[in-house]
Scaffold this motif. Sequence first.
Motif, PDB file in Angstrom:
ATOM      1  N   ASP A 162     -76.901 -32.300 -47.828  1.00 25.56           N
ATOM      2  CA  ASP A 162     -76.752 -30.856 -47.654  1.00 25.56           C
ATOM      3  C   ASP A 162     -77.743 -30.300 -46.639  1.00 25.56           C
ATOM      4  O   ASP A 162     -77.421 -29.396 -45.882  1.00 25.56           O
ATOM      5  CB  ASP A 162     -76.952 -30.121 -48.982  1.00 25.56           C
ATOM      6  CG  ASP A 162     -75.827 -30.377 -49.971  1.00 25.56           C
ATOM      7  OD1 ASP A 162     -74.719 -30.773 -49.535  1.00 25.56           O
ATOM      8  OD2 ASP A 162     -76.062 -30.201 -51.178  1.00 25.56           O
ATOM      9  N   LYS A 163     -78.946 -30.821 -46.643  1.00 26.85           N
ATOM     10  CA  LYS A 163     -80.029 -30.252 -45.828  1.00 26.85           C
ATOM     11  C   LYS A 163     -79.968 -30.686 -44.363  1.00 26.85           C
ATOM     12  O   LYS A 163     -80.246 -29.890 -43.475  1.00 26.85           O
ATOM     13  CB  LYS A 163     -81.376 -30.664 -46.427  1.00 26.85           C
ATOM     14  CG  LYS A 163     -82.596 -30.095 -45.744  1.00 26.85           C
ATOM     15  CD  LYS A 163     -82.962 -28.792 -46.333  1.00 26.85           C
ATOM     16  CE  LYS A 163     -84.262 -28.261 -45.760  1.00 26.85           C
ATOM     17  NZ  LYS A 163     -84.523 -26.932 -46.240  1.00 26.85           N
ATOM     18  N   PRO A 217     -74.807 -32.530 -40.309  1.00 25.62           N
ATOM     19  CA  PRO A 217     -73.748 -31.622 -39.866  1.00 25.62           C
ATOM     20  C   PRO A 217     -72.547 -31.794 -40.796  1.00 25.62           C
ATOM     21  O   PRO A 217     -72.224 -32.911 -41.220  1.00 25.62           O
ATOM     22  CB  PRO A 217     -73.424 -32.122 -38.456  1.00 25.62           C
ATOM     23  CG  PRO A 217     -74.608 -32.922 -38.032  1.00 25.62           C
ATOM     24  CD  PRO A 217     -75.183 -33.501 -39.283  1.00 25.62           C
ATOM     25  N   LYS A 218     -71.905 -30.710 -41.136  1.00 25.09           N
ATOM     26  CA  LYS A 218     -70.784 -30.741 -42.099  1.00 25.09           C
ATOM     27  C   LYS A 218     -69.718 -31.764 -41.715  1.00 25.09           C
ATOM     28  O   LYS A 218     -69.196 -32.474 -42.566  1.00 25.09           O
ATOM     29  CB  LYS A 218     -70.141 -29.353 -42.227  1.00 25.09           C
ATOM     30  CG  LYS A 218     -71.064 -28.306 -42.785  1.00 25.09           C
ATOM     31  CD  LYS A 218     -71.408 -28.585 -44.234  1.00 25.09           C
ATOM     32  CE  LYS A 218     -72.289 -27.464 -44.765  1.00 25.09           C
ATOM     33  NZ  LYS A 218     -73.304 -27.915 -45.674  1.00 25.09           N
ATOM     34  N   GLU A 219     -69.423 -31.863 -40.413  1.00 23.69           N
ATOM     35  CA  GLU A 219     -68.357 -32.758 -39.978  1.00 23.69           C
ATOM     36  C   GLU A 219     -68.730 -34.238 -40.115  1.00 23.69           C
ATOM     37  O   GLU A 219     -67.869 -35.105 -40.048  1.00 23.69           O
ATOM     38  CB  GLU A 219     -67.912 -32.447 -38.540  1.00 23.69           C
ATOM     39  CG  GLU A 219     -68.974 -32.662 -37.482  1.00 23.69           C
ATOM     40  CD  GLU A 219     -69.902 -31.473 -37.269  1.00 23.69           C
ATOM     41  OE1 GLU A 219     -70.743 -31.550 -36.356  1.00 23.69           O
ATOM     42  OE2 GLU A 219     -69.824 -30.473 -38.006  1.00 23.69           O
ATOM     43  N   GLU A 220     -70.004 -34.562 -40.311  1.00 24.02           N
ATOM     44  CA  GLU A 220     -70.433 -35.954 -40.467  1.00 24.02           C
ATOM     45  C   GLU A 220     -70.787 -36.295 -41.908  1.00 24.02           C
ATOM     46  O   GLU A 220     -71.014 -37.455 -42.237  1.00 24.02           O
ATOM     47  CB  GLU A 220     -71.656 -36.240 -39.586  1.00 24.02           C
ATOM     48  CG  GLU A 220     -71.372 -36.184 -38.109  1.00 24.02           C
ATOM     49  CD  GLU A 220     -72.576 -36.557 -37.269  1.00 24.02           C
ATOM     50  OE1 GLU A 220     -73.328 -37.466 -37.662  1.00 24.02           O
ATOM     51  OE2 GLU A 220     -72.770 -35.930 -36.222  1.00 24.02           O
ATOM     52  N   SER A 221     -70.835 -35.299 -42.760  1.00 30.63           N
ATOM     53  CA  SER A 221     -71.347 -35.493 -44.120  1.00 30.63           C
ATOM     54  C   SER A 221     -70.582 -36.551 -44.903  1.00 30.63           C
ATOM     55  O   SER A 221     -71.185 -37.441 -45.514  1.00 30.63           O
ATOM     56  CB  SER A 221     -71.326 -34.165 -44.874  1.00 30.63           C
ATOM     57  OG  SER A 221     -71.892 -34.327 -46.153  1.00 30.63           O
ATOM     58  N   TYR A 222     -69.273 -36.488 -44.917  1.00 29.24           N
ATOM     59  CA  TYR A 222     -68.478 -37.433 -45.704  1.00 29.24           C
ATOM     60  C   TYR A 222     -68.686 -38.860 -45.225  1.00 29.24           C
ATOM     61  O   TYR A 222     -68.901 -39.782 -46.023  1.00 29.24           O
ATOM     62  CB  TYR A 222     -66.995 -37.062 -45.656  1.00 29.24           C
ATOM     63  CG  TYR A 222     -66.133 -38.006 -46.452  1.00 29.24           C
ATOM     64  CD1 TYR A 222     -66.074 -37.916 -47.840  1.00 29.24           C
ATOM     65  CD2 TYR A 222     -65.407 -39.000 -45.814  1.00 29.24           C
ATOM     66  CE1 TYR A 222     -65.297 -38.801 -48.581  1.00 29.24           C
ATOM     67  CE2 TYR A 222     -64.633 -39.890 -46.546  1.00 29.24           C
ATOM     68  CZ  TYR A 222     -64.590 -39.784 -47.929  1.00 29.24           C
ATOM     69  OH  TYR A 222     -63.827 -40.667 -48.643  1.00 29.24           O
ATOM     70  N   GLN A 274     -72.212 -40.047 -46.144  1.00 24.61           N
ATOM     71  CA  GLN A 274     -72.308 -40.291 -47.584  1.00 24.61           C
ATOM     72  C   GLN A 274     -71.623 -41.610 -47.947  1.00 24.61           C
ATOM     73  O   GLN A 274     -72.134 -42.371 -48.773  1.00 24.61           O
ATOM     74  CB  GLN A 274     -71.686 -39.148 -48.379  1.00 24.61           C
ATOM     75  CG  GLN A 274     -72.581 -37.948 -48.470  1.00 24.61           C
ATOM     76  CD  GLN A 274     -71.962 -36.831 -49.291  1.00 24.61           C
ATOM     77  OE1 GLN A 274     -70.762 -36.613 -49.260  1.00 24.61           O
ATOM     78  NE2 GLN A 274     -72.794 -36.119 -50.015  1.00 24.61           N
ATOM     79  N   GLU A 294     -79.242 -30.411 -33.153  1.00 24.87           N
ATOM     80  CA  GLU A 294     -78.970 -31.726 -33.724  1.00 24.87           C
ATOM     81  C   GLU A 294     -79.697 -32.801 -32.937  1.00 24.87           C
ATOM     82  O   GLU A 294     -79.923 -32.671 -31.740  1.00 24.87           O
ATOM     83  CB  GLU A 294     -77.467 -32.011 -33.727  1.00 24.87           C
ATOM     84  CG  GLU A 294     -76.706 -31.111 -34.665  1.00 24.87           C
ATOM     85  CD  GLU A 294     -75.230 -31.435 -34.759  1.00 24.87           C
ATOM     86  OE1 GLU A 294     -74.809 -32.529 -34.300  1.00 24.87           O
ATOM     87  OE2 GLU A 294     -74.484 -30.607 -35.304  1.00 24.87           O
TER      88      GLU A 294
END
Length: 121
Positions: A28-29, A32-37, A40, A66
Amino acid sequence: GNIDYVNPYFLEVTGFEADEVLGEDWFDKFLPKEESYEVQSAFLEVLKNDFHPEYINNIILKNGTELSVQWYNVRILDSDGRITGSLSIGCDQKSQKSCWQDLEKAREEIERLRKSLKEKS
């Protein structure tokens, strides 16, 4: 994905203070949202299969920009061999690229000087 420790260099590079980072969720911290999945999924593979010992992804700095980081990951096991987390060491890709470019320039200069000396002898 909870952050238990960061070294001083990480804090310097990212612009965060330790109290802004420790205990936070890494995904979360810093991602970037588009790389999170994708990141993880790679993290889970590190934990489950000891896969992805090296991985490159972007992180978000305190100022919102970034930074591309190459990560070297290992699993942390307790005395019974159970996985308790991971340890990751990152290398700033921009700095690494700059170092390689500097080395290449130095190599070219050495080669030029070698040829110049050979022609004079």
